[in-house]
Write a protein that holds these residues in place. Structure first.
Motif, PDB file in Angstrom:
ATOM      1  N   GLN A 161     -10.664 -30.395 -16.705  1.00 56.16           N
ATOM      2  CA  GLN A 161      -9.987 -29.217 -17.323  1.00 56.16           C
ATOM      3  C   GLN A 161      -8.578 -28.294 -16.869  1.00 56.16           C
ATOM      4  O   GLN A 161      -9.462 -27.089 -15.988  1.00 56.16           O
ATOM      5  CB  GLN A 161     -10.961 -28.566 -18.287  1.00 56.16           C
ATOM      6  CG  GLN A 161      -9.484 -27.471 -19.592  1.00 56.16           C
ATOM      7  CD  GLN A 161     -11.005 -27.257 -20.300  1.00 56.16           C
ATOM      8  OE1 GLN A 161     -11.671 -28.052 -20.821  1.00 56.16           O
ATOM      9  NE2 GLN A 161     -10.752 -26.259 -20.854  1.00 56.16           N
ATOM     10  N   GLY A 162      -7.310 -28.089 -17.349  1.00 56.16           N
ATOM     11  CA  GLY A 162      -6.482 -27.634 -16.941  1.00 56.16           C
ATOM     12  C   GLY A 162      -5.336 -28.379 -16.503  1.00 56.16           C
ATOM     13  O   GLY A 162      -4.842 -27.389 -15.857  1.00 56.16           O
ATOM     14  N   ALA A 196     -14.403 -26.238 -10.543  1.00 57.39           N
ATOM     15  CA  ALA A 196     -13.503 -27.240 -11.927  1.00 57.39           C
ATOM     16  C   ALA A 196     -14.695 -27.049 -12.721  1.00 57.39           C
ATOM     17  O   ALA A 196     -15.737 -28.382 -12.455  1.00 57.39           O
ATOM     18  CB  ALA A 196     -12.671 -27.777 -11.713  1.00 57.39           C
ATOM     19  N   ASP A 197     -15.065 -26.589 -13.451  1.00 55.06           N
ATOM     20  CA  ASP A 197     -16.527 -26.415 -14.750  1.00 55.06           C
ATOM     21  C   ASP A 197     -16.868 -27.890 -15.524  1.00 55.06           C
ATOM     22  O   ASP A 197     -17.541 -27.838 -16.271  1.00 55.06           O
ATOM     23  CB  ASP A 197     -17.130 -25.502 -15.138  1.00 55.06           C
ATOM     24  CG  ASP A 197     -16.057 -24.382 -15.417  1.00 55.06           C
ATOM     25  OD1 ASP A 197     -15.087 -25.046 -15.822  1.00 55.06           O
ATOM     26  OD2 ASP A 197     -16.745 -23.455 -15.973  1.00 55.06           O
ATOM     27  N   VAL A 198     -15.411 -28.385 -15.792  1.00 55.76           N
ATOM     28  CA  VAL A 198     -15.369 -29.210 -17.378  1.00 55.76           C
ATOM     29  C   VAL A 198     -14.300 -30.107 -16.771  1.00 55.76           C
ATOM     30  O   VAL A 198     -13.670 -30.039 -15.916  1.00 55.76           O
ATOM     31  CB  VAL A 198     -14.328 -28.292 -18.537  1.00 55.76           C
ATOM     32  CG1 VAL A 198     -14.535 -29.401 -19.483  1.00 55.76           C
ATOM     33  CG2 VAL A 198     -15.230 -27.227 -19.212  1.00 55.76           C
ATOM     34  N   TRP A 199     -14.795 -31.506 -16.747  1.00 53.15           N
ATOM     35  CA  TRP A 199     -14.122 -32.768 -16.478  1.00 53.15           C
ATOM     36  C   TRP A 199     -14.160 -33.656 -17.645  1.00 53.15           C
ATOM     37  O   TRP A 199     -15.161 -33.742 -18.007  1.00 53.15           O
ATOM     38  CB  TRP A 199     -15.123 -32.971 -14.826  1.00 53.15           C
ATOM     39  CG  TRP A 199     -14.743 -32.241 -14.193  1.00 53.15           C
ATOM     40  CD1 TRP A 199     -15.448 -31.624 -13.542  1.00 53.15           C
ATOM     41  CD2 TRP A 199     -13.298 -32.735 -12.407  1.00 53.15           C
ATOM     42  NE1 TRP A 199     -15.164 -31.234 -12.299  1.00 53.15           N
ATOM     43  CE2 TRP A 199     -14.179 -31.961 -11.810  1.00 53.15           C
ATOM     44  CE3 TRP A 199     -13.153 -33.980 -12.791  1.00 53.15           C
ATOM     45  CZ2 TRP A 199     -13.130 -31.706 -10.893  1.00 53.15           C
ATOM     46  CZ3 TRP A 199     -12.314 -34.037 -11.583  1.00 53.15           C
ATOM     47  CH2 TRP A 199     -12.312 -32.814 -10.773  1.00 53.15           C
ATOM     48  N   TRP A 200     -12.844 -34.110 -17.593  1.00 49.89           N
ATOM     49  CA  TRP A 200     -12.622 -35.368 -18.664  1.00 49.89           C
ATOM     50  C   TRP A 200     -13.290 -36.916 -17.982  1.00 49.89           C
ATOM     51  O   TRP A 200     -12.135 -36.645 -16.714  1.00 49.89           O
ATOM     52  CB  TRP A 200     -11.645 -34.943 -19.502  1.00 49.89           C
ATOM     53  CG  TRP A 200     -11.771 -34.920 -20.551  1.00 49.89           C
ATOM     54  CD1 TRP A 200     -11.650 -32.734 -19.937  1.00 49.89           C
ATOM     55  CD2 TRP A 200     -11.606 -34.522 -21.890  1.00 49.89           C
ATOM     56  NE1 TRP A 200     -11.072 -31.749 -21.206  1.00 49.89           N
ATOM     57  CE2 TRP A 200     -11.613 -32.495 -21.800  1.00 49.89           C
ATOM     58  CE3 TRP A 200     -11.771 -35.471 -22.266  1.00 49.89           C
ATOM     59  CZ2 TRP A 200     -11.268 -32.789 -23.638  1.00 49.89           C
ATOM     60  CZ3 TRP A 200     -11.650 -34.937 -24.034  1.00 49.89           C
ATOM     61  CH2 TRP A 200     -11.350 -33.781 -24.505  1.00 49.89           C
ATOM     62  N   GLN A 204      -3.382 -23.182 -10.072  1.00 45.42           N
ATOM     63  CA  GLN A 204      -5.424 -22.562  -9.788  1.00 45.42           C
ATOM     64  C   GLN A 204      -5.519 -24.170  -9.065  1.00 45.42           C
ATOM     65  O   GLN A 204      -4.359 -24.946  -9.033  1.00 45.42           O
ATOM     66  CB  GLN A 204      -6.052 -22.367 -11.040  1.00 45.42           C
ATOM     67  CG  GLN A 204      -6.407 -21.041 -11.659  1.00 45.42           C
ATOM     68  CD  GLN A 204      -6.774 -20.530 -11.197  1.00 45.42           C
ATOM     69  OE1 GLN A 204      -8.105 -20.522 -10.704  1.00 45.42           O
ATOM     70  NE2 GLN A 204      -6.067 -18.617 -10.389  1.00 45.42           N
ATOM     71  N   PRO A 205      -6.803 -24.121  -8.987  1.00 45.21           N
ATOM     72  CA  PRO A 205      -7.108 -25.756  -8.213  1.00 45.21           C
ATOM     73  C   PRO A 205      -6.760 -26.872  -9.254  1.00 45.21           C
ATOM     74  O   PRO A 205      -6.215 -28.212  -9.258  1.00 45.21           O
ATOM     75  CB  PRO A 205      -8.203 -25.782  -8.245  1.00 45.21           C
ATOM     76  CG  PRO A 205      -9.026 -24.533  -7.296  1.00 45.21           C
ATOM     77  CD  PRO A 205      -8.433 -23.799  -8.366  1.00 45.21           C
ATOM     78  N   GLU A 206      -7.900 -26.425 -10.441  1.00 43.66           N
ATOM     79  CA  GLU A 206      -7.505 -27.256 -11.662  1.00 43.66           C
ATOM     80  C   GLU A 206      -5.691 -28.125 -12.117  1.00 43.66           C
ATOM     81  O   GLU A 206      -5.440 -29.228 -12.364  1.00 43.66           O
ATOM     82  CB  GLU A 206      -7.768 -27.377 -13.090  1.00 43.66           C
ATOM     83  CG  GLU A 206      -9.078 -27.088 -12.688  1.00 43.66           C
ATOM     84  CD  GLU A 206      -9.681 -25.821 -12.054  1.00 43.66           C
ATOM     85  OE1 GLU A 206      -9.035 -24.577 -11.842  1.00 43.66           O
ATOM     86  OE2 GLU A 206     -10.727 -25.580 -12.449  1.00 43.66           O
TER      87      GLU A 206
END
Length: 110
Positions: A68-69, A49-53, A3-5
């Motif tokens: 995330q991921g 990618a719908d969740v970023w830290w 997956q891209p993440e």
């Protein structure tokens, strides 16, 4: 196929946190300089990618960000969630978000 993440990687050691993005660009922040953490969500999932830290450095600007991921994120999540004053409720809320939103989860006490 990754997956891209998962093409991103994270490493944590005694002194610093490092990310390497899918293009091989590495960024780092010293743990002692970490002053804030925000989780940013967006509506691009499940295809994007719908969740970023977002981790903020000593200058109060984003020092590094990762989706995330990312490979190796477990060690960093363990470190961040153990910080004094980490807002677990905000993190849980962020993980359930499917909208464009920002969730501050930690700020260094002044």
């Amino acid at each position: 196929r990754l997956q891209p993440e998962a093409r991103w990687s994270i490493s944590v050691d005694d002194d610093s946190i490092r990310t390497t993005d899918e293009a091989g660009v590495m960024k780092a922040v010293l743990k002692r300089d970490l002053c804030g953490v925000i989780i940013e969500t967006n509506d691009s999932g499940p295809w994007g990618a719908d969740v970023w830290w977002l981790l903020f450095g000593a200058d109060d600007h984003v020092a590094l960000a990762y989706p995330q991921g990312a490979a190796g994120e477990e060690a960093l999540i363990d470190y961040l969630t153990a910080l004094p004053g980490f807002d677990h409720s905000a993190m849980i809320e962020a993980m359930g978000s499917t909208e464009n939103a920002v969730f501050p989860v930690w700020r260094r006490a002044i």
